[in-house]
Every structure is written in C-alpha cells, then in structure tokens.
Design an enzyme around this catalytic site. Structure first.
Site, PDB file in Angstrom:
ATOM      1  N   ASN A   1      -9.297   4.623  -0.859  1.00 31.21           N
ATOM      2  CA  ASN A   1      -9.650   5.691   0.071  1.00 31.21           C
ATOM      3  C   ASN A   1      -8.760   6.923  -0.078  1.00 31.21           C
ATOM      4  OD1 ASN A   1     -11.773   4.258   1.198  1.00 31.21           O
ATOM      5  ND2 ASN A   1     -10.463   3.275   2.708  1.00 31.21           N
TER       6      ASN A   1
ATOM      7  N   HIS B   1       0.831  -1.205   0.000  1.00 35.05           N
ATOM      8  CA  HIS B   1       0.000   0.000   0.000  1.00 35.05           C
ATOM      9  C   HIS B   1       0.866   1.256   0.000  1.00 35.05           C
ATOM     10  CE1 HIS B   1      -4.064   1.342   0.085  1.00 35.05           C
ATOM     11  NE2 HIS B   1      -4.137   1.721   1.345  1.00 35.05           N
TER      12      HIS B   1
ATOM     13  N   ASP C   1      -0.923   2.455  -5.188  1.00 35.08           N
ATOM     14  CA  ASP C   1      -0.997   1.014  -5.428  1.00 35.08           C
ATOM     15  C   ASP C   1      -2.313   0.671  -6.122  1.00 35.08           C
ATOM     16  OD1 ASP C   1      -2.196   1.793  -2.821  1.00 35.08           O
ATOM     17  OD2 ASP C   1      -2.759  -0.325  -2.730  1.00 35.08           O
TER      18      ASP C   1
ATOM     19  N   ASN D   1      -6.520   7.576   4.436  1.00 35.98           N
ATOM     20  CA  ASN D   1      -7.897   8.043   4.295  1.00 35.98           C
ATOM     21  C   ASN D   1      -8.038   9.558   4.346  1.00 35.98           C
ATOM     22  OD1 ASN D   1      -8.304   5.326   4.383  1.00 35.98           O
ATOM     23  ND2 ASN D   1      -9.595   5.323   6.200  1.00 35.98           N
TER      24      ASN D   1
END
Length: 198
Positions: free
Chosen positions: A123, A31, A102, A77
C-alpha cells in the site's frame, strides 16, 4: 563522478524514503524496516531529524552527494502525500527518489534494488506511485520473510509484528543502509550488481 546530475534549481542529489508507520507500538515492526534504515543512515552521517512534509526529514552527505532522508508520518497507506511534497520542494524527478520498504516475498535479509516495477500489493508503494503519477521511482526491497511453518498468522499480521531476536534485525538494517550508500555514491547499477541476488 556525479551519478545524480543536479536538476536545474535543486541542490539535492537523492531523496531516500524509509517507509513505516508512526507510533511507538510500530517502531520494531518488520513493516517499519524502511524507517530503521533511514534512522541508521542518519546515525552514520550525523543527520538530525526535523518535522517537514508530514514526516521527519534529515539532510546528510554521502561522499559529497547531498541526500535527504524522509520518514513519512502519514501511516503507510498515505505515504505518497509526504513523498510528493518533498519531491516537489526539492524539484526532483521521480527517478531520483529511492523508497526503502519491507518485502514479505523475500527471505529475511535479501535485498533488491530496482527502478520501477510492480507494486506487489504494497500500500505504501501504491500511494507513492499514485501521488508521483508514475511507478518509475527507485526501490530497495528489504526481505523480512514470511511466517514460519506452523505459524498461523497471515502475512499482514506477521509484518506488523516485531522482528524476533533470531532475525538479527540490526544486520539486515545495516546491510540495507550499505546498499543505499552504494546507490548514492556509485549509482543504481552498482548497487544492483553488489546486492541483488542473481
């Protein structure tokens, strides 16, 4: 040829945002590949990081083009808060922002450069689109793959785990950094022709 004609009042050509999560425990996560690409670009071009915009900022030049690298430290987020603060400071239009992130729907190492498009349940992208007020910013999607057959982990757990040795993360990151350099030097279309799979 200047691909990013400087807007009135700004001295920056391109803002490159590498998405990731802060903290040592996330550093090697799939990520965090956006952070890894930003780090590689700073390494290549002698950029030094400093705290700014709820993140880390480095300013570099790529073949004469002034580029800022941003690693938001707000957690994924809330990435948009950091990106919007930087965009406003540099007086950039959203289409002069390139977000590197990613992509679990792509096989490992596959790249796609694009302007705008959907948020694909990501997100970080959703936060940035909300804060900028538009999805019309550039993205470089970096494929990290999905769990292999027999791996019971959901995708969310998979991307929050580290690259495996056989993933050859260094090669994935290096090629993605090459693509960002192409956008900065030659423009989005050149990067699309060179790196997007038909």
């Amino acid at each position: 040829m200047r691909l990013w004609p400087r807007r009135h009042g700004t001295s920056l050509d391109l803002l490159v945002v590498g998405l990731g999560n802060p903290g040592r425990e996330y550093a090697g996560n799939r990520h965090n590949v956006g952070w890894m690409v930003a780090d590689e670009l700073a390494r290549r071009h002698g950029g030094s990081w400093r705290a700014k915009f709820n993140g880390q900022l480095a300013e570099i030049r790529i073949d004469g083009h002034k580029v800022a690298l941003l690693k938001p430290e707000t957690f994924m987020n809330e990435s948009g808060r950091s990106v919007q603060a930087a965009r406003q400071f540099f007086k950039l239009d959203p289409d002069a922002v390139l977000v590197v992130h990613d992509e679990g729907d792509f096989e490992r190492g596959r790249l796609q450069a694009r302007l705008g498009g959907g948020l694909a349940g990501h997100n970080g992208l959703r936060s940035i689109a909300q804060q900028l007020g538009t999805p019309e910013f550039m993205r470089l999607r970096v494929g990290v793959g999905r769990p292999e057959r027999g791996d019971p982990r959901p995708l969310a757990d998979y991307v929050l785990s580290n690259f495996a040795p056989h993933d050859n993360a260094e090669a994935v990151v290096a090629r993605a950094a090459d693509a960002v350099e192409t956008v900065a030097r030659d423009g989005l279309e050149a990067a699309q022709q060179r790196y997007n799979e038909r």
